[in-house]
Design a protein around this motif. Sequence first.
Motif, mmCIF file in Angstrom:
data_model
loop_
_atom_site.group_PDB
_atom_site.id
_atom_site.type_symbol
_atom_site.label_atom_id
_atom_site.label_comp_id
_atom_site.label_asym_id
_atom_site.label_seq_id
_atom_site.Cartn_x
_atom_site.Cartn_y
_atom_site.Cartn_z
ATOM 1 N N GLU A 65 -7.987 -35.956 27.292
ATOM 2 C CA GLU A 65 -7.339 -36.990 28.098
ATOM 3 C C GLU A 65 -6.467 -36.058 29.062
ATOM 4 O O GLU A 65 -6.243 -36.634 30.200
ATOM 5 N N ARG A 66 -5.988 -34.753 28.665
ATOM 6 C CA ARG A 66 -5.174 -34.250 29.679
ATOM 7 C C ARG A 66 -5.815 -33.124 30.028
ATOM 8 O O ARG A 66 -5.261 -32.137 30.936
ATOM 9 N N GLY A 67 -7.210 -32.907 30.233
ATOM 10 C CA GLY A 67 -7.921 -31.986 30.851
ATOM 11 C C GLY A 67 -8.403 -30.805 29.945
ATOM 12 O O GLY A 67 -9.039 -29.936 30.228
ATOM 13 N N GLY A 68 -7.768 -30.819 28.514
ATOM 14 C CA GLY A 68 -8.071 -29.651 27.925
ATOM 15 C C GLY A 68 -9.296 -29.770 27.080
ATOM 16 O O GLY A 68 -10.166 -30.709 27.114
ATOM 17 N N ALA A 69 -9.556 -28.992 25.975
ATOM 18 C CA ALA A 69 -10.758 -29.047 25.287
ATOM 19 C C ALA A 69 -10.441 -28.556 23.847
ATOM 20 O O ALA A 69 -9.592 -27.567 23.641
ATOM 21 N N LEU A 70 -11.115 -28.874 22.706
ATOM 22 C CA LEU A 70 -11.068 -28.410 21.513
ATOM 23 C C LEU A 70 -12.585 -27.889 21.113
ATOM 24 O O LEU A 70 -13.287 -28.854 21.023
ATOM 25 N N GLU A 168 -0.495 -31.767 31.521
ATOM 26 C CA GLU A 168 -1.874 -31.250 31.928
ATOM 27 C C GLU A 168 -2.193 -30.276 31.015
ATOM 28 O O GLU A 168 -1.251 -29.242 31.144
ATOM 29 N N ILE A 169 -3.435 -30.056 30.682
ATOM 30 C CA ILE A 169 -3.851 -28.971 30.148
ATOM 31 C C ILE A 169 -5.087 -28.613 30.764
ATOM 32 O O ILE A 169 -5.903 -29.429 30.827
ATOM 33 N N VAL A 170 -5.325 -27.599 31.284
ATOM 34 C CA VAL A 170 -6.423 -27.152 32.087
ATOM 35 C C VAL A 170 -7.491 -26.254 31.222
ATOM 36 O O VAL A 170 -6.996 -25.079 30.755
ATOM 37 N N ALA A 171 -8.507 -26.712 31.170
ATOM 38 C CA ALA A 171 -9.483 -25.939 30.573
ATOM 39 C C ALA A 171 -10.536 -25.217 31.103
ATOM 40 O O ALA A 171 -10.523 -25.301 32.502
ATOM 41 N N PRO A 172 -10.996 -23.946 30.815
ATOM 42 C CA PRO A 172 -11.816 -23.133 31.591
ATOM 43 C C PRO A 172 -13.260 -24.072 31.997
ATOM 44 O O PRO A 172 -13.543 -24.915 31.286
ATOM 45 N N GLN A 173 -13.629 -23.580 32.970
ATOM 46 C CA GLN A 173 -15.122 -24.191 33.417
ATOM 47 C C GLN A 173 -16.037 -24.179 32.476
ATOM 48 O O GLN A 173 -16.822 -25.086 32.186
ATOM 49 N N THR A 174 -16.052 -22.791 31.692
ATOM 50 C CA THR A 174 -17.139 -22.796 30.815
ATOM 51 C C THR A 174 -16.619 -22.568 29.538
ATOM 52 O O THR A 174 -15.517 -21.677 29.358
ATOM 53 N N LEU A 175 -16.995 -23.193 28.411
ATOM 54 C CA LEU A 175 -16.331 -23.146 27.134
ATOM 55 C C LEU A 175 -17.246 -22.667 26.008
ATOM 56 O O LEU A 175 -18.324 -22.582 26.112
ATOM 57 N N PRO A 176 -16.783 -21.888 25.021
ATOM 58 C CA PRO A 176 -17.418 -21.407 24.027
ATOM 59 C C PRO A 176 -18.180 -22.231 23.237
ATOM 60 O O PRO A 176 -17.838 -23.578 23.422
ATOM 61 N N ARG A 177 -19.206 -22.135 22.445
ATOM 62 C CA ARG A 177 -19.923 -22.866 21.662
ATOM 63 C C ARG A 177 -18.900 -23.619 20.783
ATOM 64 O O ARG A 177 -18.264 -23.014 20.285
ATOM 65 N N SER A 178 -19.060 -24.989 20.543
ATOM 66 C CA SER A 178 -18.271 -25.581 19.477
ATOM 67 C C SER A 178 -19.083 -26.218 18.337
ATOM 68 O O SER A 178 -20.408 -26.752 18.963
ATOM 69 N N ASP A 179 -18.753 -26.095 17.007
ATOM 70 C CA ASP A 179 -19.363 -27.290 16.270
ATOM 71 C C ASP A 179 -19.344 -28.738 16.432
ATOM 72 O O ASP A 179 -18.533 -29.129 17.218
ATOM 73 N N ALA A 180 -20.348 -29.537 16.185
ATOM 74 C CA ALA A 180 -20.088 -30.955 16.326
ATOM 75 C C ALA A 180 -19.154 -31.309 14.831
ATOM 76 O O ALA A 180 -19.377 -31.005 13.681
ATOM 77 N N LEU A 181 -18.117 -32.186 15.009
ATOM 78 C CA LEU A 181 -17.176 -32.569 13.740
ATOM 79 C C LEU A 181 -18.231 -32.939 12.938
ATOM 80 O O LEU A 181 -17.787 -32.827 11.666
ATOM 81 N N ASP A 182 -18.940 -34.128 13.209
ATOM 82 C CA ASP A 182 -19.664 -34.725 12.215
ATOM 83 C C ASP A 182 -20.522 -33.656 11.230
ATOM 84 O O ASP A 182 -20.870 -33.903 10.269
ATOM 85 N N ASP A 183 -20.875 -32.461 11.848
ATOM 86 C CA ASP A 183 -21.556 -31.508 11.158
ATOM 87 C C ASP A 183 -20.936 -31.047 10.081
ATOM 88 O O ASP A 183 -21.666 -30.438 9.089
#
Length: 445
Positions: A65-70, A168-183
């Motif tokens: 919501e603030r522009g970031g990523a987990l 505001e939290i600015v994420a990079p344009q390209t993110l590292p690979r992330s697992d899916a939480l459900d997995d």
Amino acid sequence: MTSIVWFRDDLRLADNPALRAAVDRGEPVIGLYVLDTSEKVRPLGGAARWWLHHSLADLGERLRERGGALVLRRGRAREVVPQVVQDAAASAVFWNRRYGGPAREMDTALKARLRDDGVEVASFAASLLFEPWTVRTGSGGHYAVFTPFWRACLHLPAPRAPLPEPREIVAPQTLPRSDALDDWALLPTNPDWAGGLRETWEPGEIAAHRRLDAFLADDVDDYDRARDEPAAGVTSGLSPRMRWGELSPHQVWHAAAASGKDTERFLSEIGWREFAWHTLFHAPDLHTENLRREFDAFPWPRPHPAALHAWQHGRTGIALVDAGMRELWHTGVMHNRVRMVAASFLIKNLLIDWRRGEEWFWDTLVDADEAANPFNWQWVAGSGADAAPYFRIFNPETQAQKFDPQHRYIDRWAPDWADVPPLVDLGDTRRAALAAYDEVKRSRA
């Protein structure tokens, strides 16, 4: 360049010093959570895994919501964190401090490794009001008794004010690979035993603040008077929020101070939490070893699986104990007064090692953490810091008469209590416990 915030037991945006430092750095920010499979990391219990799933889902949504990523990764953190740093070409990593022995060792090693690679690393105080090394006795040691410990804390500078959450939290344009939480399969499926947890709780930072506000607006008025009555419903409900860091102790402390209410008794419970963590800092094997080593001489009888099973499932025939154990299974928590009674019954009436009870609570409590859970079990057993005297054996029938005289709590959670024959005689087993504890006393002579 990119900054990484390594989230651990601090799943919040507000009053998160590591996140604030990363945002203030002015570079894109990646949030990282590692489901650590390192050998020295104690695997989470089932109820804790349920909470973690929902709290991570909430954290990820709030970051977006603030522009970031987990970014989610599973594996050995000492290997995963440097890999994500490399994948993201990150120039800085920030985290909030941990206080368990293996966690501190890992963080120290990671900090050195990353700095050797030219990465900026900084850690922050966020999970305790007072760092363990700042509270010392007059001789320079650590406190073993709560009252002087808390008195010493209250003479230190007041806890800092909470930090606001980033707008505001600015994420990079390209993110590292992330697992899916459900997995990660944190939620129970076969069978799905979490219906009571879903009925009882709404994990996440926003829900945590709603609960804090509601408690301070209403329930805290009766806290000192009725906190020991399990049917009164005046407990704060904040323990899982603080265990997962959806609320910080600084937020709770300052909100209580600003409420204008009498919160001294409530804040002393926050002090008890601090005492548990300070004890773990100095005794990292708290969940496996007696803090008072003379209790190694306690003559535990041969394990009795049927008795342990009956206790775990609320089928002992002791009404207050059974009600508490069934509340635990359904909700993932148990009223604190009843926790003490149930623990005392296991240890001192069934003569079952406190470690077996600690293991069950670790698996079934949504608020089980590596400090408070073993700390409180050792307190009841008489083997821990500021422990209850060995001869203090809670009589569950007397406790029920005093704190649940109308059987409102018992009738809610164990309505069939009168139909279950008692597993043991309370008087006979009390005498057996006192005789066993006499052996500990003789071993010290």
